[in-house]
Design a protein around this motif. Structure first.
Motif, PDB file in Angstrom:
ATOM      1  N   GLY A 146      45.176  31.282  45.265  1.00  0.00           N
ATOM      2  CA  GLY A 146      44.230  32.104  46.010  1.00  0.00           C
ATOM      3  C   GLY A 146      43.758  33.338  45.266  1.00  0.00           C
ATOM      4  N   ILE A 147      44.107  33.449  43.999  1.00  0.00           N
ATOM      5  CA  ILE A 147      43.747  34.643  43.229  1.00  0.00           C
ATOM      6  C   ILE A 147      42.233  34.799  43.095  1.00  0.00           C
ATOM      7  N   LEU A 148      41.524  33.698  43.023  1.00  0.00           N
ATOM      8  CA  LEU A 148      40.079  33.754  42.811  1.00  0.00           C
ATOM      9  C   LEU A 148      39.283  33.441  44.072  1.00  0.00           C
ATOM     10  N   ASP A 149      39.931  33.489  45.238  1.00  0.00           N
ATOM     11  CA  ASP A 149      39.299  33.065  46.490  1.00  0.00           C
ATOM     12  C   ASP A 149      37.983  33.767  46.818  1.00  0.00           C
ATOM     13  N   ASP A 150      37.888  35.038  46.593  1.00  0.00           N
ATOM     14  CA  ASP A 150      36.712  35.790  47.015  1.00  0.00           C
ATOM     15  C   ASP A 150      35.661  35.926  45.923  1.00  0.00           C
ATOM     16  N   ARG A 151      35.803  35.135  44.859  1.00  0.00           N
ATOM     17  CA  ARG A 151      34.864  35.248  43.745  1.00  0.00           C
ATOM     18  C   ARG A 151      34.419  33.864  43.294  1.00  0.00           C
ATOM     19  N   ARG A 152      33.174  33.751  42.887  1.00  0.00           N
ATOM     20  CA  ARG A 152      32.677  32.489  42.308  1.00  0.00           C
ATOM     21  C   ARG A 152      32.864  32.579  40.808  1.00  0.00           C
ATOM     22  N   MET A 153      33.741  31.732  40.292  1.00  0.00           N
ATOM     23  CA  MET A 153      34.100  31.779  38.881  1.00  0.00           C
ATOM     24  C   MET A 153      34.024  30.390  38.276  1.00  0.00           C
ATOM     25  N   GLU A 154      33.959  30.358  36.935  1.00  0.00           N
ATOM     26  CA  GLU A 154      34.093  29.111  36.190  1.00  0.00           C
ATOM     27  C   GLU A 154      34.816  29.424  34.893  1.00  0.00           C
ATOM     28  N   LEU A 155      35.455  28.431  34.334  1.00  0.00           N
ATOM     29  CA  LEU A 155      36.205  28.581  33.088  1.00  0.00           C
ATOM     30  C   LEU A 155      35.351  28.051  31.942  1.00  0.00           C
ATOM     31  N   LEU A 156      35.072  28.914  30.946  1.00  0.00           N
ATOM     32  CA  LEU A 156      34.285  28.516  29.785  1.00  0.00           C
ATOM     33  C   LEU A 156      35.061  28.849  28.514  1.00  0.00           C
ATOM     34  N   LYS A 157      35.507  27.812  27.834  1.00  0.00           N
ATOM     35  CA  LYS A 157      36.269  27.960  26.591  1.00  0.00           C
ATOM     36  C   LYS A 157      37.449  28.929  26.759  1.00  0.00           C
ATOM     37  N   GLY A 158      38.155  28.766  27.873  1.00  0.00           N
ATOM     38  CA  GLY A 158      39.351  29.554  28.129  1.00  0.00           C
ATOM     39  C   GLY A 158      39.106  30.921  28.744  1.00  0.00           C
ATOM     40  N   GLU A 159      37.857  31.286  28.975  1.00  0.00           N
ATOM     41  CA  GLU A 159      37.542  32.578  29.587  1.00  0.00           C
ATOM     42  C   GLU A 159      37.012  32.371  30.999  1.00  0.00           C
ATOM     43  N   ILE A 160      37.509  33.166  31.921  1.00  0.00           N
ATOM     44  CA  ILE A 160      37.047  33.086  33.309  1.00  0.00           C
ATOM     45  C   ILE A 160      35.799  33.949  33.429  1.00  0.00           C
ATOM     46  N   VAL A 161      34.703  33.297  33.837  1.00  0.00           N
ATOM     47  CA  VAL A 161      33.391  33.934  33.868  1.00  0.00           C
ATOM     48  C   VAL A 161      32.870  33.891  35.298  1.00  0.00           C
ATOM     49  N   GLU A 162      32.327  35.009  35.740  1.00  0.00           N
ATOM     50  CA  GLU A 162      31.753  35.056  37.084  1.00  0.00           C
ATOM     51  C   GLU A 162      30.426  34.293  37.106  1.00  0.00           C
ATOM     52  N   ILE A 163      30.214  33.566  38.183  1.00  0.00           N
ATOM     53  CA  ILE A 163      28.965  32.832  38.376  1.00  0.00           C
ATOM     54  C   ILE A 163      27.994  33.755  39.100  1.00  0.00           C
ATOM     55  N   PHE A 164      26.783  33.864  38.569  1.00  0.00           N
ATOM     56  CA  PHE A 164      25.766  34.710  39.181  1.00  0.00           C
ATOM     57  C   PHE A 164      25.394  34.172  40.559  1.00  0.00           C
ATOM     58  N   ALA A 165      25.068  35.074  41.459  1.00  0.00           N
ATOM     59  CA  ALA A 165      24.591  34.673  42.783  1.00  0.00           C
ATOM     60  C   ALA A 165      23.245  33.966  42.637  1.00  0.00           C
ATOM     61  N   GLU A 166      23.007  32.980  43.479  1.00  0.00           N
ATOM     62  CA  GLU A 166      21.750  32.222  43.441  1.00  0.00           C
ATOM     63  C   GLU A 166      20.679  32.947  44.228  1.00  0.00           C
ATOM     64  N   GLY A 167      19.548  33.147  43.599  1.00  0.00           N
ATOM     65  CA  GLY A 167      18.384  33.650  44.309  1.00  0.00           C
ATOM     66  C   GLY A 167      17.715  32.503  45.053  1.00  0.00           C
ATOM     67  N   GLU A 168      16.730  32.824  45.857  1.00  0.00           N
ATOM     68  CA  GLU A 168      16.057  31.808  46.651  1.00  0.00           C
ATOM     69  C   GLU A 168      15.406  30.715  45.794  1.00  0.00           C
ATOM     70  N   PRO A 169      14.663  31.067  44.725  1.00  0.00           N
ATOM     71  CA  PRO A 169      14.069  29.998  43.913  1.00  0.00           C
ATOM     72  C   PRO A 169      15.125  29.066  43.304  1.00  0.00           C
ATOM     73  N   HIS A 170      16.215  29.638  42.827  1.00  0.00           N
ATOM     74  CA  HIS A 170      17.298  28.846  42.240  1.00  0.00           C
ATOM     75  C   HIS A 170      17.844  27.862  43.272  1.00  0.00           C
ATOM     76  N   ALA A 171      18.152  28.358  44.453  1.00  0.00           N
ATOM     77  CA  ALA A 171      18.704  27.509  45.509  1.00  0.00           C
ATOM     78  C   ALA A 171      17.698  26.439  45.931  1.00  0.00           C
ATOM     79  N   TYR A 172      16.430  26.814  46.067  1.00  0.00           N
ATOM     80  CA  TYR A 172      15.410  25.869  46.498  1.00  0.00           C
ATOM     81  C   TYR A 172      15.228  24.750  45.482  1.00  0.00           C
ATOM     82  N   PHE A 173      14.935  25.119  44.237  1.00  0.00           N
ATOM     83  CA  PHE A 173      14.638  24.111  43.222  1.00  0.00           C
ATOM     84  C   PHE A 173      15.822  23.196  42.946  1.00  0.00           C
ATOM     85  N   SER A 174      17.024  23.752  42.850  1.00  0.00           N
ATOM     86  CA  SER A 174      18.187  22.900  42.561  1.00  0.00           C
ATOM     87  C   SER A 174      18.472  21.959  43.733  1.00  0.00           C
TER      88      SER A 174
END
Length: 189
Positions: free
Chosen positions: A24-52
């Motif tokens: 539960g350490i990362l529960d309140d954050r959107r993260m991903e692991l990239l080459k061993g580093e934990i990186v925060e995922i940017f929040a999606e804006g409306e165009p990003h959410a719509y198009f994807s």
């Protein structure tokens, strides 16, 4: 005399990352692991959410039973990475995905929609995906309404880069499928 300080970034394995998630350490954050580093995922804006979302639905209909379209779900890579691409087109392995996220050999191609994450998607993720031989990677530049296609990973890099604002894309995994660029980035323009 001046002292020199060196900063060393702690690197994490996929197992350690999974233990942090389970604890539960990362529960309140959107993260991903990239080459061993934990990186925060940017929040999606409306165009990003719509198009994807729209492109994901289009690809589900287009591909039918030929592949599974996974929107914003993790993939597990052997270079200590567990990114969450906006769209992963993967082999239909059904219940096998209860045991593991898709591995490189399960992936046909990946799509990232980029606005605030454009630099990360073009620089860092391109290398992460090419290193593990993801056959094809598309970056949708929302600022310029273009699709940048990276095919043919070779020696940790993609052999070419094709930038499209119009026309048709024929994915390497399904060369018989004609995907209009407009169905990926200019949906219902």
């Amino acid at each position: 005399m001046k002292k020199c300080f060196y900063v060393t970034t702690a690197k994490w394995t996929i197992d350690e990352y999974h233990r942090m998630i389970a604890a539960g350490i990362l529960d309140d954050r959107r993260m991903e692991l990239l080459k061993g580093e934990i990186v925060e995922i940017f929040a999606e804006g409306e165009p990003h959410a719509y198009f994807s979302s729209e492109a994901g639905e289009y690809l589900i209909q287009l591909l039918g039973n030929r592949a599974t379209v996974r929107p914003s779900k993790p993939i597990t890579l052997p270079n200590n990475s567990e990114p969450e691409p906006d769209i992963a087109v993967v082999k239909r392995l059904g219940r096998e995905y209860l045991e593991h996220h898709p591995y490189p050999e399960n992936i046909f191609w990946l799509i990232e929609y980029s606005d605030s994450s454009l630099d990360k998607d073009l620089q860092i993720k391109t290398k992460v995906y090419a290193e593990v031989d993801i056959p094809e990677y598309w970056v949708v530049n929302l600022r310029k309404r273009q699709v940048i296609v990276f095919p043919d990973p070779q020696d940790g890099e993609y052999a070419s880069k094709i930038t499209l604002t119009t026309g048709t894309i024929y994915p390497q995994a399904f060369p018989d499928l004609a995907i209009p660029v407009s169905s990926i980035v200019n949906i219902y323009k």
